[in-house]
Design a protein around this motif. Structure first.
Motif, PDB file in Angstrom:
ATOM      1  N   SER A  35     -28.826-112.577  18.030  1.00  0.00           N
ATOM      2  CA  SER A  35     -27.379-112.702  17.830  1.00  0.00           C
ATOM      3  C   SER A  35     -26.582-111.701  18.664  1.00  0.00           C
ATOM      4  CB  SER A  35     -27.022-112.444  16.367  1.00  0.00           C
ATOM      5  OG  SER A  35     -27.609-113.374  15.503  1.00  0.00           O
ATOM      6  N   PHE A  36     -27.231-110.908  19.505  1.00  0.00           N
ATOM      7  CA  PHE A  36     -26.560-109.754  20.095  1.00  0.00           C
ATOM      8  C   PHE A  36     -25.316-110.107  20.892  1.00  0.00           C
ATOM      9  CE2 PHE A  36     -26.110-106.671  23.634  1.00  0.00           C
ATOM     10  CZ  PHE A  36     -25.709-105.582  22.882  1.00  0.00           C
ATOM     11  N   THR A  37     -25.423-111.006  21.874  1.00  0.00           N
ATOM     12  CA  THR A  37     -24.235-111.255  22.708  1.00  0.00           C
ATOM     13  C   THR A  37     -23.161-112.050  21.963  1.00  0.00           C
ATOM     14  OG1 THR A  37     -25.327-113.161  23.789  1.00  0.00           O
ATOM     15  CG2 THR A  37     -25.444-111.022  24.905  1.00  0.00           C
ATOM     16  N   SER A  53     -27.474 -99.958  20.799  1.00  0.00           N
ATOM     17  CA  SER A  53     -28.500 -98.938  20.573  1.00  0.00           C
ATOM     18  C   SER A  53     -29.846 -99.621  20.386  1.00  0.00           C
ATOM     19  CB  SER A  53     -28.164 -98.102  19.336  1.00  0.00           C
ATOM     20  OG  SER A  53     -28.390 -98.842  18.147  1.00  0.00           O
ATOM     21  N   PRO A  54     -30.948 -98.885  20.610  1.00  0.00           N
ATOM     22  CA  PRO A  54     -32.271 -99.485  20.416  1.00  0.00           C
ATOM     23  C   PRO A  54     -32.486 -99.885  18.970  1.00  0.00           C
ATOM     24  CG  PRO A  54     -32.402 -97.414  21.631  1.00  0.00           C
ATOM     25  CD  PRO A  54     -31.011 -97.503  21.075  1.00  0.00           C
ATOM     26  N   TRP A  55     -33.318-100.896  18.785  1.00  0.00           N
ATOM     27  CA  TRP A  55     -33.697-101.363  17.446  1.00  0.00           C
ATOM     28  C   TRP A  55     -34.938-100.602  17.018  1.00  0.00           C
ATOM     29  CZ3 TRP A  55     -31.432-105.140  14.381  1.00  0.00           C
ATOM     30  CH2 TRP A  55     -32.185-105.616  13.304  1.00  0.00           C
ATOM     31  N   ARG A  56     -34.898-100.019  15.822  1.00  0.00           N
ATOM     32  CA  ARG A  56     -36.048 -99.271  15.325  1.00  0.00           C
ATOM     33  C   ARG A  56     -36.854-100.134  14.359  1.00  0.00           C
ATOM     34  NH1 ARG A  56     -31.578 -96.382  15.626  1.00  0.00           N
ATOM     35  NH2 ARG A  56     -30.963 -96.935  13.514  1.00  0.00           N
ATOM     36  N   PRO A  57     -38.165 -99.869  14.251  1.00  0.00           N
ATOM     37  CA  PRO A  57     -38.996-100.686  13.362  1.00  0.00           C
ATOM     38  C   PRO A  57     -38.493-100.750  11.929  1.00  0.00           C
ATOM     39  CG  PRO A  57     -40.377 -99.315  14.754  1.00  0.00           C
ATOM     40  CD  PRO A  57     -38.955 -98.875  14.992  1.00  0.00           C
ATOM     41  N   ALA A  58     -37.748 -99.739  11.504  1.00  0.00           N
ATOM     42  CA  ALA A  58     -37.259 -99.716  10.123  1.00  0.00           C
ATOM     43  C   ALA A  58     -36.043-100.595   9.901  1.00  0.00           C
ATOM     44  CB  ALA A  58     -36.922 -98.283   9.730  1.00  0.00           C
ATOM     45  N   GLY A  89     -31.278-107.853  23.366  1.00  0.00           N
ATOM     46  CA  GLY A  89     -30.130-107.905  24.253  1.00  0.00           C
ATOM     47  C   GLY A  89     -29.698-106.569  24.804  1.00  0.00           C
ATOM     48  N   SER A  90     -29.711-105.507  23.964  1.00  0.00           N
ATOM     49  CA  SER A  90     -29.214-104.218  24.444  1.00  0.00           C
ATOM     50  C   SER A  90     -30.142-103.628  25.496  1.00  0.00           C
ATOM     51  CB  SER A  90     -29.046-103.238  23.277  1.00  0.00           C
ATOM     52  OG  SER A  90     -30.286-102.905  22.692  1.00  0.00           O
ATOM     53  N   ALA A  91     -31.452-103.696  25.260  1.00  0.00           N
ATOM     54  CA  ALA A  91     -32.396-103.163  26.247  1.00  0.00           C
ATOM     55  C   ALA A  91     -32.281-103.905  27.567  1.00  0.00           C
ATOM     56  CB  ALA A  91     -33.822-103.266  25.697  1.00  0.00           C
ATOM     57  N   ALA A 129     -32.377-113.442  27.022  1.00  0.00           N
ATOM     58  CA  ALA A 129     -33.115-112.337  26.418  1.00  0.00           C
ATOM     59  C   ALA A 129     -34.419-112.799  25.786  1.00  0.00           C
ATOM     60  CB  ALA A 129     -32.244-111.631  25.375  1.00  0.00           C
ATOM     61  N   GLY A 130     -34.385-113.952  25.114  1.00  0.00           N
ATOM     62  CA  GLY A 130     -35.562-114.405  24.389  1.00  0.00           C
ATOM     63  C   GLY A 130     -35.815-113.560  23.150  1.00  0.00           C
ATOM     64  N   GLU A 131     -36.824-113.955  22.396  1.00  0.00           N
ATOM     65  CA  GLU A 131     -37.249-113.216  21.207  1.00  0.00           C
ATOM     66  C   GLU A 131     -38.628-112.603  21.461  1.00  0.00           C
ATOM     67  OE1 GLU A 131     -35.439-112.603  18.662  1.00  0.00           O
ATOM     68  OE2 GLU A 131     -33.750-113.915  19.118  1.00  0.00           O
TER      69      GLU A 131
END
Length: 220
Positions: A35-37, A53-58, A89-91, A129-131
């Motif tokens: 959903s990022f963009t 920002s990066p997505w963290r595992p938590a 998307g962010s990366a 981006a893909g998943e």
């Protein structure tokens, strides 16, 4: 690698960070529909700048509700800037910016605005981006193919690489908006109570904004 750069074409298309590096261009359109963009575009509609920002595992559904969800962004008011975590998307956007490209966020909502904004003399990379599969490998997904194709379908066909033409054709054949609710990513969102995000993402040409990444922040 040279054969994969699509250099013979002004407008190129590929998937994920590796594909983005291959088709590097003057301008890059990042597409992460669910959903990022879509979130970035809705934020821009409301005058909100987004700092990815990066997505963290938590990260979990609660974090999604506070940031990544388009439906949550649509309810924001009196906010100038938000930090939004994103696993894909962010990366991708930051990686493309490091190549020196101008980076914009594209989705189904703003596809006509993005296509009109693009400089007809610049080389363009539209990157889906893909998943990710559980093992971290790229999972190409229908929604990002359709989102990228939605922009590409508005550009001169003579400028498109064969890969870009395939994406444009996929969009033209897409059963939108209802079909977006049936893709795997949408089914996941429905399962955790975020079906409204899919509805917002499927609204073709609902926005006239073009969020651009400048100084690490997406702004109109």
């Amino acid at each position: 690698m040279e054969a994969h750069r699509q250099r013979g074409h002004r407008v190129r298309f590929d998937w994920g960070p590796t594909g983005a590096a291959a088709v590097a261009a003057d301008v890059a359109v990042v597409v992460d529909v669910l959903s990022f963009t879509t979130t970035v575009t809705i934020a821009a509609e409301r005058g909100i700048a987004v700092r990815p920002s990066p997505w963290r595992p938590a990260e979990d559904a609660g974090h999604r509700g506070r940031g990544l969800a388009p439906s949550a962004m649509a309810e924001r008011a009196h906010v100038e800037e938000l930090v939004v975590p994103s696993p894909n998307g962010s990366a991708l956007a930051f990686g493309l910016a490091e190549t020196g490209a101008r980076v914009v966020a594209g989705c189904l909502r703003n596809r006509t605005a993005v296509a009109a904004w693009l400089d007809a003399s610049a080389t363009v990379a539209v990157v889906a981006a893909g998943e990710r599969w559980p093992d971290g490998s790229l999972r190409p997904c229908a929604e990002d193919l359709w989102g990228a194709g939605a922009v590409l379908a508005l550009l001169p066909e003579a400028d498109l690489s064969p890969e870009a033409r395939v994406a444009a054709a996929a969009f033209r054949a897409a059963p939108l908006p209802s079909g977006l609710h049936e893709v795997a990513g949408a089914l996941e969102l429905h399962a955790i109570g975020y079906g409204a995000d899919v509805t917002l993402a499927a609204e073709l040409d609902a926005a006239s904004v073009v969020p651009e990444l400048r100084g690490g922040v997406f702004r109109t």
